[in-house]
Design a protein around this motif. Structure first.
Motif, mmCIF file in Angstrom:
data_model
loop_
_atom_site.group_PDB
_atom_site.id
_atom_site.type_symbol
_atom_site.label_atom_id
_atom_site.label_comp_id
_atom_site.label_asym_id
_atom_site.label_seq_id
_atom_site.Cartn_x
_atom_site.Cartn_y
_atom_site.Cartn_z
ATOM 1 N N GLN A 199 0.805 -1.208 0.000
ATOM 2 C CA GLN A 199 0.000 0.000 0.000
ATOM 3 C C GLN A 199 0.843 1.265 0.000
ATOM 4 N N ARG A 200 2.141 1.093 -0.092
ATOM 5 C CA ARG A 200 3.011 2.264 -0.251
ATOM 6 C C ARG A 200 2.484 3.116 -1.397
ATOM 7 N N GLN A 201 2.331 4.390 -1.176
ATOM 8 C CA GLN A 201 1.782 5.274 -2.202
ATOM 9 C C GLN A 201 2.902 6.032 -2.891
ATOM 10 N N GLU A 202 3.108 5.741 -4.140
ATOM 11 C CA GLU A 202 4.113 6.474 -4.902
ATOM 12 C C GLU A 202 3.488 6.819 -6.244
ATOM 13 N N SER A 203 3.643 8.047 -6.671
ATOM 14 C CA SER A 203 3.133 8.341 -8.009
ATOM 15 C C SER A 203 4.106 7.811 -9.055
ATOM 16 N N ASP A 204 5.350 7.555 -8.657
ATOM 17 C CA ASP A 204 6.339 6.979 -9.578
ATOM 18 C C ASP A 204 6.395 7.729 -10.895
ATOM 19 N N THR A 205 6.543 9.032 -10.778
ATOM 20 C CA THR A 205 6.591 9.845 -11.990
ATOM 21 C C THR A 205 8.023 9.955 -12.482
ATOM 22 N N VAL A 206 8.269 9.474 -13.700
ATOM 23 C CA VAL A 206 9.620 9.474 -14.232
ATOM 24 C C VAL A 206 9.907 10.778 -14.949
ATOM 25 N N LYS A 207 11.154 11.199 -14.880
ATOM 26 C CA LYS A 207 11.572 12.391 -15.602
ATOM 27 C C LYS A 207 12.843 12.082 -16.404
ATOM 28 N N ILE A 208 12.876 12.546 -17.632
ATOM 29 C CA ILE A 208 14.068 12.395 -18.486
ATOM 30 C C ILE A 208 14.957 13.615 -18.283
ATOM 31 N N TYR A 209 16.190 13.401 -17.865
ATOM 32 C CA TYR A 209 17.090 14.521 -17.594
ATOM 33 C C TYR A 209 18.109 14.776 -18.696
ATOM 34 N N SER A 210 18.286 13.849 -19.607
ATOM 35 C CA SER A 210 19.317 14.062 -20.629
ATOM 36 C C SER A 210 19.107 13.125 -21.805
ATOM 37 N N GLY A 211 19.810 13.389 -22.886
ATOM 38 C CA GLY A 211 19.824 12.454 -24.003
ATOM 39 C C GLY A 211 18.671 12.590 -24.981
ATOM 40 N N VAL A 212 17.769 13.516 -24.717
ATOM 41 C CA VAL A 212 16.646 13.741 -25.625
ATOM 42 C C VAL A 212 16.603 15.227 -25.958
ATOM 43 N N PHE A 213 16.457 15.537 -27.220
ATOM 44 C CA PHE A 213 16.438 16.933 -27.658
ATOM 45 C C PHE A 213 15.387 17.072 -28.747
ATOM 46 N N ASP A 214 14.564 18.088 -28.635
ATOM 47 C CA ASP A 214 13.486 18.266 -29.618
ATOM 48 C C ASP A 214 12.656 16.993 -29.765
ATOM 49 N N GLY A 215 12.471 16.267 -28.670
ATOM 50 C CA GLY A 215 11.605 15.085 -28.697
ATOM 51 C C GLY A 215 12.241 13.835 -29.280
ATOM 52 N N LYS A 216 13.548 13.943 -29.580
ATOM 53 C CA LYS A 216 14.224 12.770 -30.162
ATOM 54 C C LYS A 216 15.482 12.430 -29.378
ATOM 55 N N THR A 217 15.810 11.146 -29.379
ATOM 56 C CA THR A 217 17.064 10.752 -28.734
ATOM 57 C C THR A 217 18.242 11.289 -29.541
ATOM 58 N N THR A 218 19.323 11.628 -28.827
ATOM 59 C CA THR A 218 20.484 12.220 -29.499
ATOM 60 C C THR A 218 21.665 11.258 -29.582
ATOM 61 N N GLY A 219 21.516 10.047 -29.035
ATOM 62 C CA GLY A 219 22.634 9.105 -29.014
ATOM 63 C C GLY A 219 23.472 9.214 -27.753
ATOM 64 N N THR A 220 23.223 10.229 -26.951
ATOM 65 C CA THR A 220 23.961 10.407 -25.689
ATOM 66 C C THR A 220 23.149 9.776 -24.543
ATOM 67 N N PRO A 221 23.766 9.592 -23.369
ATOM 68 C CA PRO A 221 23.072 8.832 -22.323
ATOM 69 C C PRO A 221 21.790 9.491 -21.834
ATOM 70 N N ILE A 222 20.823 8.649 -21.572
ATOM 71 C CA ILE A 222 19.513 9.108 -21.108
ATOM 72 C C ILE A 222 19.431 8.864 -19.608
ATOM 73 N N SER A 223 19.291 9.936 -18.882
ATOM 74 C CA SER A 223 19.178 9.827 -17.423
ATOM 75 C C SER A 223 17.711 9.877 -17.033
ATOM 76 N N LEU A 224 17.254 8.821 -16.372
ATOM 77 C CA LEU A 224 15.865 8.724 -15.924
ATOM 78 C C LEU A 224 15.841 8.769 -14.402
ATOM 79 N N ILE A 225 14.998 9.604 -13.852
ATOM 80 C CA ILE A 225 14.941 9.733 -12.391
ATOM 81 C C ILE A 225 13.490 9.714 -11.910
#
Lengths: 356, 356, 356, 356
Positions: free
Chosen positions: D57-83
């Motif tokens: 019953q732990r309540q977490e919204s578990d909302t992910v955020k992309i911090y890097s590696g995506v530009f203009d809605g597309k991957t750039t080939g660089t690392p994608i940081s998810l938090i």
């Protein structure tokens, strides 16, 4: 594979210059090492832009935060996540570089490789990424402990070299150039002011010295300590050459001159009479100081217009306004120390793995 | 980990100088490439000792044999085992080096690391290991195909540099020094004869050039093409420095000079007006020739006695008789080509992995 | 990457069933360990084909030779090259399998992947490759030392399971099935003779137990000891499932049953009252015996014709004559012990790397 | 090394259950793939705790955020940081587990290995870490594209198995158990309510199926697709066994039964008449659906007191109150899909590397 460095002690960095944050995940850290943000911050402060007129005026507090891997002030053996949130993201600086490739810059090759690039502030290829290396380097120093000292200095700026007879490590902290020679520092100040005024830039040479590294660290053949160090330094932005010990100058030495002769010292331990090897023979540390140098090219972002092409394949020219370093080599000094610490920490653990 | 080189295309070498054989296992080779021993042997023949009085007189036919991974004359995608059986194992040469450490040699550090060393002919640290790199390099060339040309030359021996105005790749095959300048080759002949007569040795600089490498190969940050190349060259015995493009000399260039300007050529393709970058920007190939140089120290085995210690901790001195190279840099030339080919083949496959 | 196993202690195997030799290069071995061919041969002899009518009648002496990495009877820390020369290469056996794909065999997928395959005796996918694992396993045991015991047994053949109440490790050496229960061994003898007579084959389950592994070896998350063991066993030919401890049967246990309760023993050390965990919790060894099982499918080479296609895309059928194992699981027993030893040796060194 | 998974496509996860955030850095992602948080969030929502009374019953919204590696809605080939930032960090829950080791839990082994552990909510060994796998799995699916379908279901809870004749993938979304059989789902509801009421827990079996995987992906010997899949599943918390295709049951099959016969289909393509192999032969995909199952042990945190010891070496007992899953296998379903996607994406890129 592409953004990870190291073997047993390793890290993966992420983030772009003008993204929301940059970070690194550090893996393989032994447990029970005392670690907090205050252990890391001083090294970041040394590298921080905006501290003198000789480095980019971008204002960043560069405050690092530890997100994992530390509990009750000690490392737990699990990965350490380090994050620096970006503060200064001026969005109006990069109009021109959006469509044009700066000669000498990675703009062109990123586009060739990926077909897309984050042009804002250099994206992933910005020197901003090196802040994370400095943070990871501080963790590496903790693994190495007090008995190993790692220091770097700028030894040449443009055509002006330091006078090695005046070398004083204390001086490195006393001028904005990490210069070990107070007299040369004065010369550089005037010299670089001129470069900066012209909107030009200039290259540099950095020397890094690690003392206290035990004989035996390193490995023969494909994990040579010098090979890993060369790779490490060459991953730093704008580096074009790496020398170990006497470096390129070994070419015109004779075997007699180059041989670092050995004697038993008064303490009964082996002692080398010279250090042309830079502390490494056959890829393995000799116990002498490890000495390396590398050259940093001049910043490619300059005020003088240079011929180039745009992303549509037209001839054009470009000049780069904005906040830039007239000598990007200066800020490479703390980065170099960090990369040395990182390679040594990795080899400490690798040595322990194989040799107990 | 310790004896493997490369990522997707990789190899592991094994063997000691005076063991029964040396070998390498090559992994990640694409299938359906035509390959036989005759594709590899010519490169080994170029490196082979005993071909002139200027290299060690050790007589080895260095005949390579393929033990696996090839079927019906084509690669199958499974590992390729390459073995060279040693023939010339004079057992009476190494009396003195059994107990004494040669200054400048890896004897001392192997002992410090492992507590044991195979002293016969240098054991694992012998340049003999590089024969396997040359063999693997021949496989790498097959992966790269005809459109990529990799060539190396000796550009400096002691203090005598080649005259670049006379550069002629054809000449490299015509003298025992891999010298691209026939006039310098004549000078070197006399110079090295003198060195050899004295029982001395001398350092050298090698230049390696790869043409035809497509823009886009390589990777940013920690798998930079130049970082991998620097690591590769630094794994070669006796190498103490590596330069990419303009190398150490970038330190005294201005941003204006260093910038390789770009134009659209007559064929509609981008064209660089200079190549200070040595064909690599931000770790990624620009499409220009990839140019690097490295320095090889003088052979540490010389006839002049040098002060050293023995394994019992006593002061002593050593002079090394026997079959040795007055300029070990000469034989590094084919090895350098091989390591360039190996790094490029790996990056070709890594690029294909990520970018299709 | 593709043919290497392990991290710090690792090996790369090479060779095809009917090539001239097979081999492995072992990397990361600590120095100063006594090692000679006689340390390895007994394990190979256990696995050797042709020892009873229940395994393939292929005659190989499987004599291993050490080509490098050992000097004066001790390991030197450099790579150890192990080679077995093939003797029995009957070239007339594989007419039919040249053009047809055996159902259940890797023939089809190798062709789909590589567009070429060495069909002679299964080429690279032959169980012959496992001889090298056994040889490497013997080296791994040397690293682990006397305090760790690794044993395996066949616990099920077809639908006949051993009676665990009769378990006697001594018996494993006394029958051609590595069966720990002498009564079951008698049953199997008759059962397998029947299978063999029909030209059929049958599957099996093997159990491997490692005793003496210290609590703390292993790693959390992505280098879990059980994950590495599962991977290791699944690389063995024909393996289709791996269980740790209670394995698949945990599904219908309650939390109360599954919990291995802990008490302080008379010696003051923690003692577990059961071992559902198979000696591993959170990827890390508990100090209890490590217990795993895996299932081996029946040999796909059988005398009954099966429907298949040929390389030209025609429907056809195939039956495989020649020397084959009615229960290939038998020979997997020494291979399983070897893979257990290899994973443990690697984790010993990895643990030492991070935790000292 | 320890917290990284994958070869060409890889990720490193970080974070503890009750730390400020958890995250993962994804490396090797091809560029120009459309990616945003909304591509990832739905998979996290499926795994999210607190959605029914049958999971913690732990309540977490578990909302992910992309911090890097995506530009203009597309991957750039660089690392994608998810938090994912943690929200629910009740600090009062873990009094008892601070000093006592829960039987069946990693508490004990972490302490043995590292001498320290973050006991809050299980620290690094908490199932919370699997949220990052689900996020990375969503990125992996993007690399695989629409032609590959990956689905998982719970097929056994305690001793109640689904009726395979009722299998309907649609049903998986319609009940809180990811059950493909609506009738069994009803049974499970009552069954698990009983388990939960008792404060007990129960094990489970999950099945994962990947359709559309091209023949040829995977690799022989040490990068077998099934070996990598087994390793991947075994890294998931509480997993004790993995089966490919027919799995453990191959042991009592004959060669005739086990052979998946092949015919040329009406479309001229090869067609298998059965799939005992689970879509993999010799480590390489056959083109059939890839089918695997794994067993998850019952949650070790239960209300019934169990005998254990404390960190001071005293006998004691423990019962775990608080928010826990009566069947932790349920939440493993989306994690299993993610790990399948991750392994396949890695093998897609590895295949492309070697085979073009």
């Amino acid at each position: 594979m592409f953004n990870k460095f190291g073997n047993v002690f390793s890290f993966t960095s992420w983030g772009e210059s003008h993204g929301e944050a940059i970070g690194a995940v550090v893996d393989g850290v032994p447990s029970l090492i005392e670690l907090c943000e205050q252990d890391i911050q001083p090294y970041l402060d040394k590298r921080k832009p905006g501290q003198s007129k000789f480095v980019t005026q971008r204002q960043e507090s560069d405050t690092v935060k530890i997100y994992s891997g530390v509990f009750d002030g000690k490392t737990t053996g699990t990965p350490i996540s380090l994050i620096i949130h970006n503060e200064d993201q001026r969005s109006h600086d990069y109009g021109d570089i959006k469509d044009k490739f700066r000669p000498g810059h990675a703009d062109y090759t990123y586009m060739q490789k990926y077909g897309i690039r984050d042009y804002r502030g250099g994206g992933r290829s910005s020197a901003r990424e090196t802040a994370m290396r400095v943070a990871v380097g501080a963790v590496a120093r903790k693994i190495l402990g007090e008995s190993i000292t790692i220091r770097a200095a700028l030894v040449q700026m443009g055509d002006i070299k330091v006078n090695r007879e005046n070398w004083d490590w204390q001086q490195v902290e006393n001028n904005p150039f990490f210069c070990p020679d107070s007299q040369t520092a004065v010369q550089w100040e005037e010299y670089l002011a001129g470069i900066r005024k012209k909107g030009s830039s200039v290259g540099a040479i950095i020397e890094v010295v690690a003392e206290g590294v035990p004989a035996g660290w390193g490995s023969p053949i494909y994990k040579k300590l010098d090979s890993d160090l060369a790779a490490a330094m060459m991953t730093i932005n704008a580096v074009k050459a790496v020398e170990i010990g006497t470096g390129m100058a070994v070419a015109n030495m004779s075997g007699e001159e180059n041989a670092d002769e050995i004697r038993i010292g008064n303490d009964g331990k082996p002692e080398f009479l010279s250090n042309n090897a830079g502390g490494i023979l056959g890829g393995i540390a000799t116990g002498q100081p490890i000495v390396l140098r590398f050259a940093v090219k001049p910043t490619s972002s300059i005020l003088t217009p240079r011929q180039t092409i745009d992303i549509h394949g037209n001839n054009t020219e470009i000049l780069t306004k904005g906040r830039h370093d007239p000598c990007v080599g200066i800020r490479a000094v703390p980065v170099a120390e960090a990369m040395m610490a990182i390679v040594l920490a990795d080899h400490k653990l690798m040595h322990r793995a194989q040799c107990g």
